[in-house]
Design a protein around this motif. Structure first.
Motif, PDB file in Angstrom:
ATOM      1  N   ASN A 196       4.063  12.349  23.263  1.00  0.00           N
ATOM      2  CA  ASN A 196       4.937  13.459  23.673  1.00  0.00           C
ATOM      3  C   ASN A 196       5.950  13.864  22.606  1.00  0.00           C
ATOM      4  OD1 ASN A 196       3.861  13.954  26.238  1.00  0.00           O
ATOM      5  ND2 ASN A 196       4.959  12.227  27.097  1.00  0.00           N
ATOM      6  N   CYS A 197       5.494  14.024  21.373  1.00  0.00           N
ATOM      7  CA  CYS A 197       6.384  14.518  20.322  1.00  0.00           C
ATOM      8  C   CYS A 197       6.875  15.913  20.690  1.00  0.00           C
ATOM      9  CB  CYS A 197       5.643  14.585  18.991  1.00  0.00           C
ATOM     10  SG  CYS A 197       4.922  13.009  18.487  1.00  0.00           S
ATOM     11  N   MET A 198       8.113  16.217  20.352  1.00  0.00           N
ATOM     12  CA  MET A 198       8.662  17.538  20.643  1.00  0.00           C
ATOM     13  C   MET A 198       7.787  18.634  20.028  1.00  0.00           C
ATOM     14  SD  MET A 198      11.143  19.253  22.102  1.00  0.00           S
ATOM     15  CE  MET A 198      12.557  18.158  22.257  1.00  0.00           C
ATOM     16  N   GLU A 199       7.353  18.408  18.793  1.00  0.00           N
ATOM     17  CA  GLU A 199       6.460  19.350  18.118  1.00  0.00           C
ATOM     18  C   GLU A 199       5.021  18.897  18.324  1.00  0.00           C
ATOM     19  OE1 GLU A 199       5.624  20.950  13.546  1.00  0.00           O
ATOM     20  OE2 GLU A 199       6.461  18.970  13.897  1.00  0.00           O
TER      21      GLU A 199
ATOM     22  N   GLY B 234       8.546  17.133  13.925  1.00  0.00           N
ATOM     23  CA  GLY B 234       9.304  17.138  15.171  1.00  0.00           C
ATOM     24  C   GLY B 234       8.893  15.966  16.026  1.00  0.00           C
ATOM     25  N   GLY B 235       9.074  14.761  15.496  1.00  0.00           N
ATOM     26  CA  GLY B 235       8.684  13.538  16.193  1.00  0.00           C
ATOM     27  C   GLY B 235       7.364  13.011  15.693  1.00  0.00           C
TER      28      GLY B 235
ATOM     29  N   ARG C 252       0.728  21.970  24.501  1.00  0.00           N
ATOM     30  CA  ARG C 252       1.221  20.735  25.113  1.00  0.00           C
ATOM     31  C   ARG C 252       0.105  20.042  25.888  1.00  0.00           C
ATOM     32  NH1 ARG C 252       4.392  17.376  23.572  1.00  0.00           N
ATOM     33  NH2 ARG C 252       5.934  19.021  23.180  1.00  0.00           N
TER      34      ARG C 252
ATOM     35  N   ASP D 210      -2.067  18.268  23.530  1.00  0.00           N
ATOM     36  CA  ASP D 210      -1.356  17.111  22.987  1.00  0.00           C
ATOM     37  C   ASP D 210      -1.437  15.916  23.925  1.00  0.00           C
ATOM     38  OD1 ASP D 210       0.050  16.690  20.521  1.00  0.00           O
ATOM     39  OD2 ASP D 210       1.841  16.276  21.691  1.00  0.00           O
TER      40      ASP D 210
ATOM     41  N   ASP E 213      14.839   6.130  24.906  1.00  0.00           N
ATOM     42  CA  ASP E 213      13.380   6.259  24.975  1.00  0.00           C
ATOM     43  C   ASP E 213      12.776   5.071  25.714  1.00  0.00           C
ATOM     44  OD1 ASP E 213      10.902   7.394  24.504  1.00  0.00           O
ATOM     45  OD2 ASP E 213      10.737   6.642  22.452  1.00  0.00           O
TER      46      ASP E 213
ATOM     47  N   ARG F  58      15.384  12.343  31.965  1.00  0.00           N
ATOM     48  CA  ARG F  58      16.144  13.593  31.916  1.00  0.00           C
ATOM     49  C   ARG F  58      17.543  13.335  31.367  1.00  0.00           C
ATOM     50  NH1 ARG F  58      11.318  14.731  33.156  1.00  0.00           N
ATOM     51  NH2 ARG F  58      10.801  16.039  34.947  1.00  0.00           N
TER      52      ARG F  58
END
Length: 717
Positions: free
Chosen positions: A342-345, A393-394, A425, A428, A627, A656
């Motif tokens: 789940n990398c942001m990018e 991005g991660g 996403r 991914d 994390d 969250r």
């Protein structure tokens, strides 16, 4: 006792000088390099007398320093911390240092990758030597110009002075310095004299990040670029039988549809059109190998745990005898699920394959191995491959695997056009390389109220590399100690996930020790301190951790967390762990709200040696803790007939903002060389939380994610 294997380096392997046509000193070094910011420089460095080289430090006639960074930046801060090492020993003002990202260069750099929280550890000495050697050459040049001994000169903040008080800037002698012999021996600073190392330095890319400047792989563009959205098998084990692209080719803006292997790439001028075209594809899939479900994996791993097909990784004493003679045996099974990264990018990569060259650009943790794999895939010589790295991005281990880069190269080769593969996403999460599901069986034998034996078994999906870490705590602390591993081979792709192997092992072991202390009727903290005393008395411990440093973080976290003295309604859990050469102890404070645990605070004591950049270190530590809590509490990816059951964040829960706790960080003061920080604070926090939940509820949690497994029938009472 191997606490931190000594790194040996040859100066000639990473340092050389060259006279530039424009004047200036050129210094290369053969490890992770460094970087500095692009914060609106007071002068336009593009107008300075620099030649365009990669993988070098350069000093201009004006005394400005540019450092090219060949190592990947995945958010761990090496683009900030590495140049700090060089600038410190070079004695140049931080504001005079500028940074650019280098490309893959196997001639000038080694270990050009990002992984294992090893960047600072490996670069600590050679990068400082690089700066110190450069400074000595500049001093020698100034001394020659003055006709005095170099011992009579000093350099500080980019200025050299002699005993008469005469001064020369680095830029004043840079041409002469470039012609001098490289000193064989230079003296590095004593840590007490550091002026840059140990100071808070902002992320060098922060201005570009917050203003949206192009830094990341998704930002990269080139003339004639086509975007590719790839349709992959919807379930692991499936292969492509046939497809109909009629509707796809009718989508306005779709340029081409290309089949490669069991995948189909839709090419368009933008990502939206490419993804729209992919949705219009009609594909028929057939089973190529067994379609596996989560229930099947659970059964197979339990079967392995209860079998005898293990590989013994370490065996001290006689565990079998200790268990046979025991008065009592404590045994538990701990379970963890698959996890996506789940990398942001999302994954992406650019490739332009021509008859002369293969140009690759994108976010990758392993540039060299990726370039090698592309060359092999396309049957080209590696000399034809050029790879440029963007900021990521991660990564978290996902970008160790260059599958997305290979896709881009193969599609470009077939399309004869520049191509950028972009994952959605959903792509991914469903076509990922996941953290493998794992089960541990841990058993301890007790005789006359004493711990006499410890047996740890691991059953894991696809893990056939290192398995458990056999020389980590409690190795050498218990006379009879055994570690065994086995794995089930699955067609679901798995790989490294932040803090590989230890990310769940720490939770399992430290949860077990919490319960073991209760069974032994001893204090949880004291049990660890006593076991570590056993290690110190062991003449041949064969371990990687330091018992003294583990004891140090334990005592620090007890002192700083208000351990055992909290107000009513606050429950605490303790955990301690060593990994990535760093010692960490944590205490989690939770409260119960509407029957659910809420993590309010985590106190973290860290011994990572010298802290190069405290600001960056805090970010890494807090990020790892949060994390770790999020995935221990909520993270779970299940499969049904080979198909991932979550494909976006509406069905896969991440922690969250409102669920993130306060994280208090305390560093052990040290003059020891620095160690890793990107990963070590994640593993112990799962157990700290689970142990706190036990204090609050009286129930032992043995299966992650905890929040989904808190029903009474699912926990050990």
């Amino acid at each position: 006792m191997n606490l931190s294997k000594t790194q040996t380096f040859s100066r000639r392997s990473f340092l050389k000088t060259s006279a530039l046509a424009s004047g200036g000193i050129l210094i290369s070094f053969n490890l992770f390099t460094a970087c500095k910011d692009h914060v609106e420089p007071p002068i336009d460095i593009s107008q300075l007398n620099f030649n365009d080289f990669n993988a070098f430090i350069r000093i201009s006639d004006e005394g400005k320093v540019t450092i090219f960074s060949p190592n990947p930046e995945i958010g761990q801060g090496v683009k900030t911390s590495m140049p700090m090492l060089i600038a410190e020993e070079l004695d140049v003002p931080w504001e005079d240092v500028y940074v650019q990202q280098g490309k893959l260069d196997t001639k000038n750099y080694s270990r050009q990758m990002a992984g294992g929280s090893q960047s600072i550890r490996h670069g600590w000495e050679p990068l400082r030597q690089t700066g110190a050697t450069a400074k000595q050459m500049l001093v020698n040049a100034a001394a020659a110009k003055w006709g005095v001994s170099a011992s009579e000169c000093k350099a500080s903040l980019g200025v050299i002075t002699n005993k008469k008080g005469e001064k020369l800037g680095y830029g004043d002698v840079v041409k002469e310095a470039a012609l001098l012999k490289v000193p064989e021996d230079v003296k590095l600073k004593d840590p007490k004299d550091f002026t840059i190392i140990g100071k808070d330095i902002s992320n060098v890319d922060i201005d570009e990040i917050i203003t949206g400047k192009p830094l990341f792989g998704l930002d990269y563009k080139e003339e004639g670029l086509l975007y590719a959205s790839v349709l992959r098998p919807p379930a692991f084990g499936q292969v492509l039988e046939s497809f109909d692209d009629t509707d796809t080719k009718n989508v306005n803006g779709v340029i081409d549809v290309i089949k490669f292997g069991d995948k189909i790439a839709v090419l368009a001028r933008n990502t939206w059109t490419a993804m729209k075209g992919k949705k219009a594809l009609k594909a028929l899939w057939k089973e190529g190998s067994k379609a596996e479900s989560t229930e099947f994996h659970d059964a197979e791993l339990l079967k392995i745990l209860n079998g005898n097909k293990f590989k013994t990784r370490r065996k001290d004493g006689n565990v079998k005898k200790a268990f046979a003679e025991a008065d009592k045996i404590l045994e538990r099974i701990y379970e963890s699920p698959f996890l996506p990264h789940n990398c942001m990018e999302p994954m992406n990569f650019f490739a332009h394959v021509t008859e002369e060259k293969i140009n690759l650009v994108g976010p990758i943790q392993t540039p060299k191995s990726t370039a090698d794999r592309v060359a092999k895939l396309l049957e080209r010589d590696i000399s034809e491959v050029s790879l440029k790295m963007t900021r990521m991005g991660g990564g978290f281990g996902r970008r160790l695997y260059g599958d997305f880069a290979l896709e881009a190269a193969e599609v470009s080769n077939l399309a004869k056009k520049p191509v950028k593969v972009v994952f959605s996403r959903e792509d991914d999460m469903t076509a990922g390389t996941y953290r493998p599901a794992t089960k541990y069986k841990i058993a301890a034998s007790i005789k006359d109220g004493k711990l006499t034996g410890y047996h740890l078994k691991e059953a894991c999906i696809n893990r056939n590399m290192y398995g458990l870490i056999p020389n980590f705590f409690p190795a050498a602390a218990i006379e009879n100690y055994q570690v065994d591993t086995a794995n089930y081979k699955s067609n679901i792709t798995t790989g490294a996930w932040r803090a590989p192997y230890t990310n769940f092992l720490a939770s399992a072991e430290q949860s077990f020790f919490d319960e073991l202390a209760e069974v032994l009727e001893v204090d949880r903290v004291q049990l660890h301190l006593d076991l570590l005393e056993n290690v110190k008395n062991n003449p041949k411990p064969n371990i990687e951790y330091s018992p003294e440093r583990l004891q140090g973080v334990i005592k620090m976290v007890v002192d700083t967390s208000n351990w055992g003295k909290t107000e009513a309604g606050v429950y605490q859990g303790f955990s301690v762990y060593y990994c990535h050469n760093t010692h960490v102890a944590e205490v989690a404070d939770i409260i119960m709200e509407n029957g659910n645990p809420v993590v309010k605070k985590v106190t973290c004591a860290v011994d990572c040696g010298i802290v190069v950049n405290p600001l960056g270190a805090l970010n890494q530590i807090k990020g790892g803790v949060i994390d770790g809590i999020g995935h221990a509490m909520y993270g779970e990816l299940t499969f049904k007939e080979g198909r991932p059951q979550s494909n976006n964040f509406n069905t896969y829960q991440l922690i969250r903002m409102g669920q993130t706790p306060q994280v208090d960080v305390h560093f052990v003061k040290s003059d020891i060389a620095p160690t890793g920080l990107g990963e070590p604070t994640l593993p112990p926090v799962g157990a700290a939380v689970a142990n706190a939940i036990y204090k609050a509820t009286g129930k032992r949690l043995t299966k992650q994610p905890y929040i989904h497994n808190m029903d009474l029938e699912k926990v050990v009472g």
